[in-house]
Design an enzyme around this catalytic site. Structure first.
Site, PDB file in Angstrom:
ATOM      1  N   TYR A 241      -4.327 -23.768  33.482  1.00 23.39           N
ATOM      2  CA  TYR A 241      -3.037 -23.663  34.153  1.00 23.39           C
ATOM      3  C   TYR A 241      -3.106 -22.733  35.365  1.00 23.39           C
ATOM      4  O   TYR A 241      -2.973 -23.148  36.503  1.00 23.39           O
ATOM      5  CB  TYR A 241      -1.972 -23.127  33.186  1.00 23.39           C
ATOM      6  CG  TYR A 241      -1.462 -24.096  32.142  1.00 23.39           C
ATOM      7  CD1 TYR A 241      -1.760 -25.444  32.181  1.00 23.39           C
ATOM      8  CD2 TYR A 241      -0.655 -23.639  31.098  1.00 23.39           C
ATOM      9  CE1 TYR A 241      -1.282 -26.316  31.210  1.00 23.39           C
ATOM     10  CE2 TYR A 241      -0.158 -24.493  30.130  1.00 23.39           C
ATOM     11  CZ  TYR A 241      -0.480 -25.837  30.184  1.00 23.39           C
ATOM     12  OH  TYR A 241       0.002 -26.691  29.230  1.00 23.39           O
ATOM     13  N   SER A 242      -3.275 -21.429  35.126  1.00 17.90           N
ATOM     14  CA  SER A 242      -3.134 -20.409  36.172  1.00 17.90           C
ATOM     15  C   SER A 242      -4.148 -20.569  37.291  1.00 17.90           C
ATOM     16  O   SER A 242      -5.292 -20.974  37.061  1.00 17.90           O
ATOM     17  CB  SER A 242      -3.263 -19.009  35.559  1.00 17.90           C
ATOM     18  OG  SER A 242      -2.224 -18.759  34.648  1.00 17.90           O
TER      19      SER A 242
ATOM     20  N   SER B 239      -8.973 -18.636  29.341  1.00 21.33           N
ATOM     21  CA  SER B 239      -9.605 -18.173  28.109  1.00 21.33           C
ATOM     22  C   SER B 239     -10.435 -19.282  27.484  1.00 21.33           C
ATOM     23  O   SER B 239     -10.023 -20.444  27.454  1.00 21.33           O
ATOM     24  CB  SER B 239      -8.542 -17.705  27.112  1.00 21.33           C
ATOM     25  OG  SER B 239      -7.781 -16.645  27.637  1.00 21.33           O
TER      26      SER B 239
ATOM     27  N   GLU C 112       3.530 -22.907  22.405  1.00 20.17           N
ATOM     28  CA  GLU C 112       2.660 -21.740  22.523  1.00 20.17           C
ATOM     29  C   GLU C 112       3.406 -20.450  22.212  1.00 20.17           C
ATOM     30  O   GLU C 112       2.855 -19.533  21.613  1.00 20.17           O
ATOM     31  CB  GLU C 112       2.090 -21.668  23.943  1.00 20.17           C
ATOM     32  CG  GLU C 112       1.226 -20.445  24.201  1.00 20.17           C
ATOM     33  CD  GLU C 112       0.773 -20.367  25.648  1.00 20.17           C
ATOM     34  OE1 GLU C 112      -0.042 -19.479  25.937  1.00 20.17           O
ATOM     35  OE2 GLU C 112       1.215 -21.177  26.474  1.00 20.17           O
TER      36      GLU C 112
ATOM     37  N   THR D  32       5.121 -14.341  32.054  1.00 21.64           N
ATOM     38  CA  THR D  32       5.462 -12.920  32.062  1.00 21.64           C
ATOM     39  C   THR D  32       6.790 -12.662  31.357  1.00 21.64           C
ATOM     40  O   THR D  32       7.613 -13.558  31.174  1.00 21.64           O
ATOM     41  CB  THR D  32       5.559 -12.402  33.503  1.00 21.64           C
ATOM     42  OG1 THR D  32       6.673 -13.047  34.141  1.00 21.64           O
ATOM     43  CG2 THR D  32       4.277 -12.668  34.288  1.00 21.64           C
TER      44      THR D  32
ATOM     45  N   GLU E 167       9.213 -11.172  32.624  1.00 22.87           N
ATOM     46  CA  GLU E 167      10.277 -11.470  33.581  1.00 22.87           C
ATOM     47  C   GLU E 167      10.666 -12.946  33.511  1.00 22.87           C
ATOM     48  O   GLU E 167      11.862 -13.293  33.534  1.00 22.87           O
ATOM     49  CB  GLU E 167       9.819 -11.103  35.001  1.00 22.87           C
ATOM     50  CG  GLU E 167       9.676  -9.606  35.249  1.00 22.87           C
ATOM     51  CD  GLU E 167       8.402  -9.010  34.673  1.00 22.87           C
ATOM     52  OE1 GLU E 167       8.277  -7.783  34.667  1.00 22.87           O
ATOM     53  OE2 GLU E 167       7.522  -9.784  34.225  1.00 22.87           O
TER      54      GLU E 167
END
Length: 394
Positions: A132-133, A165, A248, A377, A379
């Site tokens: 993803y990231s 990961s 998740e 996050t 946030e």
């Protein structure tokens, strides 16, 4: 919601504990496996994965047709809680294979995709990572720029992912890529299943500040993915991705891990004297530990609520974000409390004979920094709770 475990569920919890008592090494330390080499940890992880697969526990709640046991969701939660409490390796098959790759395939995958990928996951044979990231797309994941261009029966992938990961050990990857650069950013993303051994895939490990080597950068140079590996509709992957993140974020492992650490700190406080009396008699220490234990129970019940919603065929959204946000922030508070109780000795690394609790607090203090960043996050979680849970405007 009124969570009360049935006798059958309590019996299952005891069955898990008995199994772990028999299967884990006699000197197993849930706080960390100090002294094991990377290969020894990997070998033992594979061994435990196979033992759990043989019991049919990797995919307890999956339908029987996909290699599961069709057990109730709450039994799956009990299993996850006990495994997390004992810090048992090999329960997830890399990153997400069981928690969201499998469940999302059941919802959005084709019959061929289910037949190809679900049975090997249930048998503990296929490790996955989540792609993803990107360097410029983390919290704002919809801004990702890795391109997937249709070319005949294939998609050609070019771009980069980061903080992936388990990429260095994964057999397959769950990839989000942009298939329509002209569409609004949420509407031009697709989800693919990628064979990590495909030509053009290169992986570079990243060591984190806690000394862990699970993160990776992954590069794609004209990587070809068959069109049959597209999950769901082209350009509609954001919605598939959002469902995957809901799966998740529902983990009960945060509270189980926090409870394990706090129990160890209580024993340390009982056995350690400062100024002529045990730390456990210090009012400040007692107050901090009591507060953390209270918060641990809150995290536990938030996770139970997510599981209950899933058992009612509801998709938790704001509730899953609440559980993830609270659980990860709790992990950081527990680590800080541990550091305050251990004092300067809490900074001693694993492997030193002087490290209290085998250096676990130092490791937790460093590794927990990323817990409120990874998988969305705090946030972002608060925004989800505000907008989807409370109905507030953007």
């Amino acid at each position: 919601m009124d969570i009360k475990f049935t006798q059958q569920e309590e019996d299952f919890r005891q069955e898990i504990r008995d199994f772990l008592q028999e299967t884990l090494p006699g000197d197993w330390d849930p706080l960390g496996q100090v002294g094991l080499s990377a290969k020894e940890r990997q070998d033992f992880t594979r061994q435990m994965t196979q033992a759990l697969a043989d019991k049919g526990w990797l995919t307890l709640a999956w339908p029987e047709e996909y290699g599961g046991q069709a057990r109730p969701i709450m039994e799956q939660v009990i299993y996850n809680e006990e495994m997390s409490y004992k810090n048992v390796p090999g329960t997830e098959l890399g990153t997400g294979a069981i928690s969201w790759v499998g469940p999302v395939l059941m919802l959005a995958g084709t019959d061929d995709q289910k037949a190809e990928h679900l049975p090997p996951i249930a048998r503990g044979e296929r490790l996955w990572c989540t792609l993803y990231s990107e360097p410029g797309s983390g919290s704002d994941l919809a801004s990702l720029q890795t391109q997937a261009t249709r070319d005949g029966d294939d998609y050609v992938i070019n771009g980069q992912k980061i903080w992936t990961s388990s990429a260095h050990v994964a057999d397959w990857g769950w990839l989000a890529a942009r298939t329509n650069p002209d569409a609004p950013k949420h509407r031009g993303i697709s989800i693919f299943m990628l064979d990590m051994k495909s030509p053009g895939v290169s992986i570079r490990p990243i060591e984190n500040m806690a000394g862990g080597r699970d993160f990776n950068e992954v590069y794609f140079d004209d990587v070809r993915i068959p069109s049959g590996n597209l999950v769901g509709q082209e350009d509609r992957g954001w919605y598939t991705l959002a469902v995957a993140l809901d799966f998740e974020r529902s983990g009960v492992g945060y509270s189980a891990g926090a409870r394990r650490t706090l129990e160890a700190l209580v024993e340390y406080a009982k056995q350690t004297e400062r100024n002529g009396e045990p730390l456990s008699r210090n009012p400040k220490v007692r107050r901090k530990l009591a507060q953390r234990f209270t918060e641990t129970e809150i995290a536990r019940w938030l996770a139970y609520k997510v599981a209950w919603m899933q058992s009612q065929d509801m998709i938790p959204n704001a509730e899953a974000s609440m559980s993830k946000m609270y659980g990860t922030e709790l992990t950081q508070r527990v680590a800080r409390t541990g550091m305050e109780i251990l004092g300067m000795a809490g900074q001693i690394s694993q492997g030193s004979k002087w490290a209290p609790l085998e250096g676990h607090i130092q490791q937790l203090y460093l590794s927990s920094v990323s817990s409120t960043i990874a998988a969305g996050t705090s946030e972002i979680q608060r925004n989800i709770v505000a907008q989807r849970g409370l109905g507030l405007s953007r």
